[in-house]
Design a protein around this motif. Structure first.
Motif, mmCIF file in Angstrom:
data_model
loop_
_atom_site.group_PDB
_atom_site.id
_atom_site.type_symbol
_atom_site.label_atom_id
_atom_site.label_comp_id
_atom_site.label_asym_id
_atom_site.label_seq_id
_atom_site.Cartn_x
_atom_site.Cartn_y
_atom_site.Cartn_z
ATOM 1 N N GLU A 280 0.624 -1.083 0.368
ATOM 2 C CA GLU A 280 -0.151 -0.158 -0.458
ATOM 3 C C GLU A 280 0.699 1.207 -0.403
ATOM 4 N N LYS A 281 1.867 1.238 0.433
ATOM 5 C CA LYS A 281 2.390 2.393 0.536
ATOM 6 C C LYS A 281 3.232 2.300 -0.176
ATOM 7 N N ALA A 282 3.398 1.248 -1.063
ATOM 8 C CA ALA A 282 3.938 1.451 -2.312
ATOM 9 C C ALA A 282 3.272 2.232 -3.249
ATOM 10 N N GLY A 283 2.019 2.318 -3.097
ATOM 11 C CA GLY A 283 1.497 2.796 -3.923
ATOM 12 C C GLY A 283 0.678 1.622 -4.989
ATOM 13 N N GLY A 284 0.265 0.452 -4.301
ATOM 14 C CA GLY A 284 -0.796 -0.637 -4.965
ATOM 15 C C GLY A 284 -1.696 -0.853 -3.849
ATOM 16 N N ALA A 285 -2.146 -2.412 -4.637
ATOM 17 C CA ALA A 285 -3.379 -2.801 -3.635
ATOM 18 C C ALA A 285 -3.467 -4.164 -3.666
ATOM 19 N N PRO A 286 -3.458 -4.425 -2.235
ATOM 20 C CA PRO A 286 -3.395 -5.233 -1.922
ATOM 21 C C PRO A 286 -4.519 -5.745 -2.212
ATOM 22 N N VAL A 287 -4.705 -7.489 -2.160
ATOM 23 C CA VAL A 287 -6.219 -8.257 -2.984
ATOM 24 C C VAL A 287 -6.360 -8.961 -1.728
ATOM 25 N N LEU A 288 -7.526 -9.369 -0.308
ATOM 26 C CA LEU A 288 -7.637 -10.482 -0.285
ATOM 27 C C LEU A 288 -8.494 -11.385 -0.950
ATOM 28 N N LEU A 289 -7.623 -12.173 -1.150
ATOM 29 C CA LEU A 289 -8.076 -13.569 -1.650
ATOM 30 C C LEU A 289 -7.685 -14.892 -1.058
ATOM 31 N N PRO A 290 -9.029 -16.326 -1.390
ATOM 32 C CA PRO A 290 -8.842 -17.795 -0.595
ATOM 33 C C PRO A 290 -7.879 -17.911 -1.937
ATOM 34 N N GLY A 291 -6.980 -18.846 -1.468
ATOM 35 C CA GLY A 291 -5.585 -19.372 -1.769
ATOM 36 C C GLY A 291 -6.549 -20.086 -3.225
ATOM 37 N N ALA A 292 -8.277 -20.919 -2.981
ATOM 38 C CA ALA A 292 -8.518 -21.676 -3.949
ATOM 39 C C ALA A 292 -8.767 -20.308 -5.262
ATOM 40 N N GLU A 293 -9.252 -19.351 -4.192
ATOM 41 C CA GLU A 293 -9.515 -18.041 -6.068
ATOM 42 C C GLU A 293 -8.190 -17.676 -6.599
#
Lengths: 373, 373
Positions: free
Chosen positions: B201-214
């Motif tokens: 996030e600090k680097a300007g990116g967008a962390p996405v929460l996705l379960p392993g299976a997806e």
């Protein structure tokens, strides 16, 4: 751990000398029926002896043997007690291997390259120059097929092996001569044993066999120009920083030496299955503990050496390491030439080294390099 | 190990989702008096349950839990049997921690950073970005004072911790966008959890929460531009090489993640001393075994990936790593700001990191670099 003086540290340091088999006390059967604890009623209790190649209470290595005995005693609720003997206390240090074969003791602690005169292939389970480091050695042994070969080999000698410690990458030694090129090895009198000695010879140097206890004065008086030992912790206790000009890295001759336990196979096989698994598992725990203790103590003593002695630490030039590696390949080829089992072991070792090298190039190597960017 | 299809591999992969505590079966006392074996007459036999955060039979991690149970059973001569449940089989994966606290199971397997919402300092016993690698983590924990802090911390939550595995340095992840400078992180949708997500996030990116299976379909369809996972072995099974352009190194976010066991403290303390030591020692053995298995399998699967997919492996530029490390320092400072115990742990961790870093600069680093000279 209690602080050892250099004198105490030296006591019993006799790894450089091999005596003929000489068993002062011949010991009979070790099993004694004894009353059980309130909680466990077992049919058998064992009082075993461990002979070691280390001086009594030797830091990390000897201490580790005692830890192993403590863990085994506690896991077995006292059914298995192991008395640890320092080198020379029961048999001379380098007789440990034969002493366990001959059932003078049930278990021993040492390193495979000490008995390469008896079992040529054993050195691959300790260390060869430019060999695997600790993480790779463990992986090769534990999940890479090494352990099966080791068990097959030692069974021939009536023994059961187990990994029981690792030094991590060692230092290259203390020098009173700068090493700027291969030419500087010409005539270099250095204490270095095993295959490392052969490599030094190929480089034009003169390997000298000196017992540990004579290294300090030998270096001080110019009997030798250089000596390898282990790393900052043990080296500090030896006092080499007081008399040597340069401390060289890396320990190309020992990148991750595995220490070992060896059990008398007949005695081991006769144990109840739970005790067998307890012994094996305690060995694996110690294998990790020793590497951790080396890492922790060497870090602390490196700082100490720098603060107290302003040691001049040098790195062997790439050209030197390249050439020493070339000589190592020749020396190893000579070592395995007459011994089919050594050839089989080295093939497995080498295949693992190549694969693990490719992997570490992307990960551990990048990790260590990124610490300084 | 049996070969897993990607479908099987996915089964139960739910590490990305946290459900509320939800214990389908409330379980009572686990101790059952049973007849003894011929050799040992013990007063108590135990049938314990282990809940894990891993899918059932998950390679290395789940397999390791079963190995641990096997060793414990054999060392205790059957007095202690542990049934291993995959994540979701008894409780949802990330409920393992609370399940053991509430005595739904006596032991759990996971990683400290999974429960940092409950215990902020726990993440330091797993991994933080630009943190210790496996050898350093083990040394810090086992002989560097880390274990004492960990035990003190978990005792507050009614648990006893033990190190139970390490992944080694992980890979940096699969990317469909080149990373040549920090500018390439702008808007980058990447699956990355924990402190790593904050850094992104600090680097300007967008962390996405996705379960392993997806993850596979998410990457395929552009829902995410990148995802981290573990290393070649697990990544191969996930099939990422079929749909991602670049495989980046190093795993700056996880340089040596420690996996852990946690025991219900009341149950653990009530055990006979021999069983306590058996559990601890089996955990230490597994701690080593897992690292070995990762090293061995990742080496093999790296070769496989290269042969089958000609994967384009890239290294993050130094400038990028430097900046990500700067962001990490900020993120960690924010993490520990409100939590005195985290501050205490981080102080110990950091002091060890500095000392061990100086030591490894002379040894392990030189070793890895000399492999390619």
């Amino acid at each position: 751990m209690k602080k050892l003086s250099r004198k105490t540290f030296f006591k019993g340091l006799a790894l450089g000398t091999i005596s003929l088999p000489f068993f002062i006390r011949a010991l009979g059967g070790q099993n004694q029926a004894q009353p059980s604890s309130p909680n466990i009623i077992s049919t058998k209790r064992y009082r075993w002896k461990m002979v070691t190649t280390w001086p009594p209470n030797f830091p990390v290595l000897g201490e580790g043997c005692q830890l192993f005995a403590d863990w085994v005693k506690e896991m077995s609720d006292g059914r298995m007690e192991i008395e640890v003997y320092g080198g020379g206390e029961l048999v001379p240090p380098l007789e440990a291997f034969n002493a366990v074969r001959m059932n003078v003791a049930e278990v021993g602690s040492g390193a495979g390259y000490y008995w390469k005169g008896i079992v040529p292939a054993a050195q691959f389970f300790a260390s060869i120059p430019f060999g695997l480091n600790a993480q790779q050695m463990n992986a090769w042994l534990i999940t890479g097929g090494g352990m099966q070969l080791w068990e097959e080999l030692y069974a021939e000698y009536g023994l059961v092996p187990a990994p029981g410690g690792n030094t991590g990458v060692q230092m290259g030694g203390w020098f009173n001569r700068e090493i700027n090129s291969m030419a500087d090895f010409k005539g270099l009198k250095m204490r270095i044993p095993g295959v490392g000695a052969k490599v030094l010879e190929k480089a034009g140097g003169a390997p000298v066999l000196l017992p540990g206890a004579e290294l300090y004065t030998g270096l001080e008086r110019g009997v030798i120009d250089a000596t390898e030992w282990i790393g900052p912790y043990h080296d500090y206790e030896m006092g080499f920083h007081q008399i040597a000009k340069y401390y060289y890295t890396p320990g190309w001759h020992e990148a991750g030496t595995t220490l070992e336990f060896f059990f008398n196979k007949e005695k081991f096989d006769a144990l109840e299955k739970d005790l067998q698994m307890i012994l094996r598992t305690a060995a694996h725990r110690l294998n990790m503990w020793m590497l951790c203790e080396f890492e922790t103590k060497n870090s602390i003593y490196l700082e100490k050496l720098r603060q107290e002695a302003e040691v001049d630490i040098r790195q062997f030039p790439d050209e030197v390491l390249r050439q020493l590696r070339q000589y190592t390949e020749e020396a190893v080829a000579e070592e395995i030439a007459g011994d089919p089992f050594s050839q089989k072991v080295y093939a497995s070792y080498n295949a693992f080294r190549n694969r693990a090298g490719n992997w570490s190039k992307l990960t551990e190597k990048v990790f260590y390099n990124s610490l300084q960017i």
